[in-house]
Each structure stands twice: as structure tokens, then as C-alpha cells.
Design a protein around this motif. Structure first.
Motif, PDB file in Angstrom:
ATOM      1  N   MET A 123      11.953  18.275 -10.078  1.00 51.13           N
ATOM      2  CA  MET A 123      10.524  18.555 -10.077  1.00 51.13           C
ATOM      3  C   MET A 123       9.715  17.309 -10.423  1.00 51.13           C
ATOM      4  O   MET A 123       8.735  17.012  -9.763  1.00 51.13           O
ATOM      5  N   GLU A 124      10.126  16.606 -11.473  1.00 55.59           N
ATOM      6  CA  GLU A 124       9.408  15.392 -11.892  1.00 55.59           C
ATOM      7  C   GLU A 124       9.404  14.353 -10.765  1.00 55.59           C
ATOM      8  O   GLU A 124       8.395  13.699 -10.522  1.00 55.59           O
ATOM      9  N   GLU A 125      10.535  14.243 -10.065  1.00 64.97           N
ATOM     10  CA  GLU A 125      10.624  13.271  -8.971  1.00 64.97           C
ATOM     11  C   GLU A 125       9.687  13.653  -7.821  1.00 64.97           C
ATOM     12  O   GLU A 125       9.074  12.791  -7.202  1.00 64.97           O
ATOM     13  N   SER A 126       9.549  14.941  -7.560  1.00 61.49           N
ATOM     14  CA  SER A 126       8.633  15.406  -6.513  1.00 61.49           C
ATOM     15  C   SER A 126       7.192  15.058  -6.868  1.00 61.49           C
ATOM     16  O   SER A 126       6.417  14.649  -6.000  1.00 61.49           O
ATOM     17  N   LEU A 127       6.845  15.222  -8.124  1.00 61.24           N
ATOM     18  CA  LEU A 127       5.496  14.882  -8.574  1.00 61.24           C
ATOM     19  C   LEU A 127       5.246  13.389  -8.437  1.00 61.24           C
ATOM     20  O   LEU A 127       4.185  12.969  -7.966  1.00 61.24           O
ATOM     21  N   GLN A 128       6.225  12.591  -8.818  1.00 60.53           N
ATOM     22  CA  GLN A 128       6.074  11.138  -8.690  1.00 60.53           C
ATOM     23  C   GLN A 128       5.938  10.726  -7.234  1.00 60.53           C
ATOM     24  O   GLN A 128       5.141   9.851  -6.900  1.00 60.53           O
ATOM     25  N   GLN A 129       6.693  11.376  -6.355  1.00 61.90           N
ATOM     26  CA  GLN A 129       6.597  11.065  -4.926  1.00 61.90           C
ATOM     27  C   GLN A 129       5.230  11.464  -4.389  1.00 61.90           C
ATOM     28  O   GLN A 129       4.623  10.734  -3.609  1.00 61.90           O
ATOM     29  N   PHE A 130       4.729  12.631  -4.811  1.00 65.65           N
ATOM     30  CA  PHE A 130       3.397  13.063  -4.401  1.00 65.65           C
ATOM     31  C   PHE A 130       2.356  12.030  -4.809  1.00 65.65           C
ATOM     32  O   PHE A 130       1.495  11.647  -4.018  1.00 65.65           O
ATOM     33  N   LYS A 131       2.438  11.579  -6.069  1.00 64.40           N
ATOM     34  CA  LYS A 131       1.476  10.585  -6.567  1.00 64.40           C
ATOM     35  C   LYS A 131       1.557   9.294  -5.767  1.00 64.40           C
ATOM     36  O   LYS A 131       0.531   8.716  -5.397  1.00 64.40           O
ATOM     37  N   ALA A 132       2.774   8.836  -5.499  1.00 64.51           N
ATOM     38  CA  ALA A 132       2.949   7.600  -4.733  1.00 64.51           C
ATOM     39  C   ALA A 132       2.344   7.747  -3.337  1.00 64.51           C
ATOM     40  O   ALA A 132       1.611   6.862  -2.872  1.00 64.51           O
ATOM     41  N   ASP A 133       2.629   8.851  -2.661  1.00 63.30           N
ATOM     42  CA  ASP A 133       2.086   9.075  -1.317  1.00 63.30           C
ATOM     43  C   ASP A 133       0.562   9.213  -1.348  1.00 63.30           C
ATOM     44  O   ASP A 133      -0.137   8.701  -0.481  1.00 63.30           O
ATOM     45  N   PHE A 134       0.059   9.893  -2.367  1.00 61.82           N
ATOM     46  CA  PHE A 134      -1.381  10.086  -2.520  1.00 61.82           C
ATOM     47  C   PHE A 134      -2.083   8.741  -2.684  1.00 61.82           C
ATOM     48  O   PHE A 134      -3.068   8.454  -1.998  1.00 61.82           O
ATOM     49  N   PHE A 135      -1.568   7.895  -3.577  1.00 62.74           N
ATOM     50  CA  PHE A 135      -2.214   6.601  -3.804  1.00 62.74           C
ATOM     51  C   PHE A 135      -2.039   5.664  -2.610  1.00 62.74           C
ATOM     52  O   PHE A 135      -2.925   4.851  -2.332  1.00 62.74           O
ATOM     53  N   LYS A 136      -0.952   5.790  -1.875  1.00 60.41           N
ATOM     54  CA  LYS A 136      -0.802   5.005  -0.635  1.00 60.41           C
ATOM     55  C   LYS A 136      -1.893   5.382   0.355  1.00 60.41           C
ATOM     56  O   LYS A 136      -2.446   4.519   1.041  1.00 60.41           O
ATOM     57  N   ALA A 137      -2.180   6.676   0.434  1.00 56.99           N
ATOM     58  CA  ALA A 137      -3.224   7.136   1.357  1.00 56.99           C
ATOM     59  C   ALA A 137      -4.598   6.611   0.952  1.00 56.99           C
ATOM     60  O   ALA A 137      -5.467   6.414   1.796  1.00 56.99           O
ATOM     61  N   LEU A 138      -4.800   6.366  -0.326  1.00 50.35           N
ATOM     62  CA  LEU A 138      -6.079   5.832  -0.799  1.00 50.35           C
ATOM     63  C   LEU A 138      -6.155   4.314  -0.695  1.00 50.35           C
ATOM     64  O   LEU A 138      -7.223   3.743  -0.866  1.00 50.35           O
ATOM     65  N   ALA A 139      -5.039   3.675  -0.407  1.00 50.12           N
ATOM     66  CA  ALA A 139      -4.934   2.223  -0.496  1.00 50.12           C
ATOM     67  C   ALA A 139      -5.522   1.491   0.712  1.00 50.12           C
ATOM     68  O   ALA A 139      -4.876   0.662   1.337  1.00 50.12           O
ATOM     69  N   HIS A 140      -6.760   1.796   1.021  1.00 49.93           N
ATOM     70  CA  HIS A 140      -7.463   1.089   2.101  1.00 49.93           C
ATOM     71  C   HIS A 140      -8.957   1.168   1.803  1.00 49.93           C
ATOM     72  O   HIS A 140      -9.493   2.260   1.564  1.00 49.93           O
ATOM     73  N   PRO A 141      -9.650   0.029   1.820  1.00 48.97           N
ATOM     74  CA  PRO A 141     -11.078   0.034   1.467  1.00 48.97           C
ATOM     75  C   PRO A 141     -11.929   0.978   2.310  1.00 48.97           C
ATOM     76  O   PRO A 141     -12.838   1.632   1.782  1.00 48.97           O
ATOM     77  N   LEU A 142     -11.644   1.089   3.604  1.00 45.70           N
ATOM     78  CA  LEU A 142     -12.452   1.965   4.451  1.00 45.70           C
ATOM     79  C   LEU A 142     -12.201   3.435   4.102  1.00 45.70           C
ATOM     80  O   LEU A 142     -13.131   4.243   4.080  1.00 45.70           O
ATOM     81  N   ARG A 143     -10.958   3.785   3.773  1.00 50.97           N
ATOM     82  CA  ARG A 143     -10.673   5.167   3.376  1.00 50.97           C
ATOM     83  C   ARG A 143     -11.394   5.500   2.068  1.00 50.97           C
ATOM     84  O   ARG A 143     -11.947   6.596   1.917  1.00 50.97           O
ATOM     85  N   ILE A 144     -11.397   4.572   1.130  1.00 53.11           N
ATOM     86  CA  ILE A 144     -12.117   4.785  -0.135  1.00 53.11           C
ATOM     87  C   ILE A 144     -13.600   4.990   0.146  1.00 53.11           C
ATOM     88  O   ILE A 144     -14.236   5.890  -0.396  1.00 53.11           O
TER      89      ILE A 144
END
Length: 115
Positions: free
Chosen positions: A1-22
Motif C-alpha cells: 500500500m505504501e509503495e502504491s501511494l509513493q508511486q501515485f505521488k511520483a506520477d502526480f508530480f511528474k504530471a505537474l513538472a511542466h511550466p505550461l501545465r502549472i
């Protein structure tokens, strides 16, 4: 479960990692907008905006609702706006700390010159 949460966070922040998306998310904090409105506010081409909206949709960060011939985009969770606000606060704190360090360095250099 903890690993799934960490993966979600990593994917979520990757999706935010672009100035135009922000920037798109910052616009959507104020309410839903269609692609033309987003393009106009950002002064960007439709293809660039559509590409970034696709990434955000793919990660369920925004969702689109068709109204007539237009699709209106909005944040999938209002807490995204809060997250952007926290990021701005962190940036401001970092900036304040950097300015303080620079001021201290300048004071120290001036004191050494006076000796």
C-alpha cells in the motif's frame, strides 16, 4: 500500500513538472475554461495547450465536460489549487532565505573592508 501511494505521488508530480501545465492549472483554479479561453490567457498555440491538457487529463488532474460544441476543463480536485498555493509559499520562503543570506554576505564583506 505504501509503495502504491509513493508511486501515485511520483506520477502526480511528474504530471505537474511542466511550466505550461502549472500555468493551465493556475488558470483553472479560478473556474472552468475551454481551450480557446486557456489559449487566449496564455497566448499559446492550440496544439501546445491541447497536448498539456491531454497529459493532465491522463493523470486525472483535470477533467473535461462537453457543453454544446465546447469542452470546458476544470480541476478534478480543488486541493490542487491549495497545493499550488503551498508551492508558491515555499518559493517565497526560499527567496526570502536567499535574500537574507546575500544581505549577510554583503554585511560581512563590508565589515571586513572596514577593518
Amino acid at each position: 500500500m505504501e509503495e502504491s501511494l509513493q508511486q501515485f505521488k511520483a506520477d502526480f508530480f511528474k504530471a505537474l513538472a511542466h511550466p505550461l501545465r502549472i500555468r493551465i492549472l493556475e488558470l483553472l483554479v479560478d473556474g472552468k475554461k475551454n481551450v480557446n479561453e486557456i489559449q487566449s490567457c496564455l497566448e499559446k498555440e492550440g496544439s501546445a495547450v491541447s497536448q498539456q491538457l491531454s497529459v493532465l487529463r491522463g493523470k486525472n488532474i483535470v477533467h473535461g465536460t462537453k457543453e454544446g460544441k465546447k469542452v470546458y476543463y476544470s480541476l478534478s480536485d480543488p486541493m490542487i489549487g491549495e497545493l499550488l498555493g503551498v508551492a508558491k509559499d515555499i518559493f517565497n520562503n526560499h527567496l526570502i532565505n536567499t535574500i537574507s543570506r546575500l544581505e549577510e554576505m554583503t554585511i560581512n564583506e563590508n565589515n571586513e573592508e572596514d577593518m
